[in-house]
Design a protein around this motif. Structure first.
Motif, PDB file in Angstrom:
ATOM      1  N   LYS A  36      48.649 117.790   6.803  1.00  0.00           N
ATOM      2  CA  LYS A  36      47.497 117.067   6.244  1.00  0.00           C
ATOM      3  C   LYS A  36      47.845 116.474   4.880  1.00  0.00           C
ATOM      4  O   LYS A  36      48.539 117.117   4.088  1.00  0.00           O
ATOM      5  CB  LYS A  36      46.291 117.991   6.127  1.00  0.00           C
ATOM      6  CG  LYS A  36      46.488 119.117   5.139  1.00  0.00           C
ATOM      7  CD  LYS A  36      45.227 119.989   5.054  1.00  0.00           C
ATOM      8  CE  LYS A  36      45.415 121.074   4.030  1.00  0.00           C
ATOM      9  NZ  LYS A  36      44.892 122.372   4.453  1.00  0.00           N
ATOM     10  N   SER A 202      51.228 129.102   2.903  1.00  0.00           N
ATOM     11  CA  SER A 202      52.428 129.084   2.051  1.00  0.00           C
ATOM     12  C   SER A 202      52.508 130.279   1.108  1.00  0.00           C
ATOM     13  O   SER A 202      53.586 130.828   0.889  1.00  0.00           O
ATOM     14  CB  SER A 202      52.473 127.784   1.235  1.00  0.00           C
ATOM     15  OG  SER A 202      52.685 126.687   2.087  1.00  0.00           O
ATOM     16  N   SER A 220      52.269 123.264   2.109  1.00  0.00           N
ATOM     17  CA  SER A 220      52.910 122.857   0.848  1.00  0.00           C
ATOM     18  C   SER A 220      54.325 123.391   0.697  1.00  0.00           C
ATOM     19  O   SER A 220      55.163 122.732   0.079  1.00  0.00           O
ATOM     20  CB  SER A 220      52.033 123.255  -0.341  1.00  0.00           C
ATOM     21  OG  SER A 220      51.549 124.564  -0.213  1.00  0.00           O
ATOM     22  N   ARG A 226      49.944 119.070  -2.288  1.00  0.00           N
ATOM     23  CA  ARG A 226      49.089 117.996  -1.775  1.00  0.00           C
ATOM     24  C   ARG A 226      48.395 117.262  -2.914  1.00  0.00           C
ATOM     25  O   ARG A 226      47.982 117.869  -3.884  1.00  0.00           O
ATOM     26  CB  ARG A 226      48.035 118.571  -0.813  1.00  0.00           C
ATOM     27  CG  ARG A 226      48.570 118.858   0.558  1.00  0.00           C
ATOM     28  CD  ARG A 226      47.481 119.373   1.466  1.00  0.00           C
ATOM     29  NE  ARG A 226      46.990 120.673   1.065  1.00  0.00           N
ATOM     30  CZ  ARG A 226      47.570 121.827   1.384  1.00  0.00           C
ATOM     31  NH1 ARG A 226      48.654 121.844   2.121  1.00  0.00           N
ATOM     32  NH2 ARG A 226      47.054 122.962   0.984  1.00  0.00           N
TER      33      ARG A 226
HETATM   34  C1  LIG Z   1      45.897 123.359   4.449  1.00  0.00           C
HETATM   35  C2  LIG Z   1      45.824 124.523   5.368  1.00  0.00           C
HETATM   36  C3  LIG Z   1      46.937 125.355   5.560  1.00  0.00           C
HETATM   37  C4  LIG Z   1      48.255 125.197   4.827  1.00  0.00           C
HETATM   38  O1  LIG Z   1      48.114 125.574   3.500  1.00  0.00           O
HETATM   39  P1  LIG Z   1      49.391 125.676   2.509  1.00  0.00           P
HETATM   40  O2  LIG Z   1      48.907 126.537   1.418  1.00  0.00           O
HETATM   41  O3  LIG Z   1      49.707 124.300   2.071  1.00  0.00           O
HETATM   42  O4  LIG Z   1      50.496 126.281   3.281  1.00  0.00           O
HETATM   43  C5  LIG Z   1      46.819 126.395   6.483  1.00  0.00           C
HETATM   44  N1  LIG Z   1      45.660 126.614   7.155  1.00  0.00           N
HETATM   45  C6  LIG Z   1      44.575 125.849   6.990  1.00  0.00           C
HETATM   46  C7  LIG Z   1      43.342 126.142   7.765  1.00  0.00           C
HETATM   47  C8  LIG Z   1      44.623 124.785   6.084  1.00  0.00           C
HETATM   48  O5  LIG Z   1      43.517 124.031   5.922  1.00  0.00           O
END
Ligand SMILES: *Cc1c(COP(=O)(O)O)cnc(C)c1O
Length: 231
Positions: A36, A202, A220, A226
């Motif tokens: 995303k 992450s 991330s 992001r």
């Molecule tokens: C954005 C998101 C992630 C990934 O998060 P990071 O901290 O960037 O790894 C995982 N699960 C959901 C539901 C998310 O919205």
């Protein structure tokens, strides 16, 4: 984008190390790359580095990327909030939805899943630690909802998903993931044929793997921080 390939390698190595610490093997935990806010070119780089499963949270952005990357045969997972007027494109374009938290949404996804496709693979999202969050079913409502969803014809209920309240304390992280695992084991003891615990991001995937995660959702650490304003 060599940085994506080396980040992926580092994440896979850290996942394998966490698995070994937990007396598990690396192949018991699937890496879902959360793309995303990142462009299709970043997804393509990760794909070229061997990553095959990707997740998105925002529907329109996801549909644009799915169309742009149609040649790759990616397995797409939806992990964002599901609005009831947006269920049809989700049912048509994704293999998995991790964020089912209401019967009405599940019924619509099942009714709208094209019969030419395999059943939509689903997880129930549980509100495990963040009472203020609007996403996720309450732990005391999980069992009834899981049994109702398991009866829908074009969905396959695979397990549970959670996004615990963020914390840097590994013991607090583990306690939240342990609660999700307990709910999952309870559903299995009630006869539901589940195999998926979707937990860990992450900053907390090592704790999640220690508590039995079978899918970790990592953004991330693979793609970088992001920048929402640039979307
Ligand atoms: C954005 C998101 C992630 C990934 O998060 P990071 O901290 O960037 O790894 C995982 N699960 C959901 C539901 C998310 O919205």
């Amino acid at each position: 984008m060599a940085i994506i390939a080396s980040n992926l390698q580092a994440v896979r190595a850290a996942m394998a190390a966490a698995a070994v610490l937990a007396d598990r093997t690396a192949d018991e935990v699937t890496l879902l790359a959360v793309s995303k806010t990142f462009p299709a070119t970043a997804v393509r780089s990760a794909f070229q580095a061997g990553q095959r499963r990707f997740a998105e949270s925002y529907l329109q952005e996801a549909l644009d990327k799915i169309a742009a990357l149609d040649d790759l045969g990616i397995e797409w997972h939806f992990i964002g909030p599901v609005q009831s007027n947006k269920t049809r494109p989700i049912a048509e374009h994704f293999c998995w939805v991790h964020s089912v938290d209401r019967l009405k949404i599940a019924e619509r996804l099942s009714a709208q899943r094209p019969v030419s496709l395999p059943p939509l693979q689903c997880c129930l999202q549980v509100n495990i630690s963040d009472e203020d969050s609007k996403s996720g079913v309450r732990p005391d409502e999980v069992s009834q909802l899981a049994h109702e969803i398991a009866r829908l014809p074009n969905l396959q209920l695979r397990g549970l998903m959670a996004v615990p309240a963020p914390t840097d304390d590994p013991l607090v992280q583990r306690a939240a993931f342990a609660r999700l695992r307990e709910l999952y084991l309870q559903l299995k003891s009630e006869g539901l044929p589940l195999d998926t615990l979707s937990m860990g991001m992450s900053h907390d995937f090592a704790a999640a793997i220690a508590e039995g995660a079978t899918i970790v959702r990592i953004g991330s650490a693979i793609f970088g921080e992001r920048n929402y304003s640039a979307r």
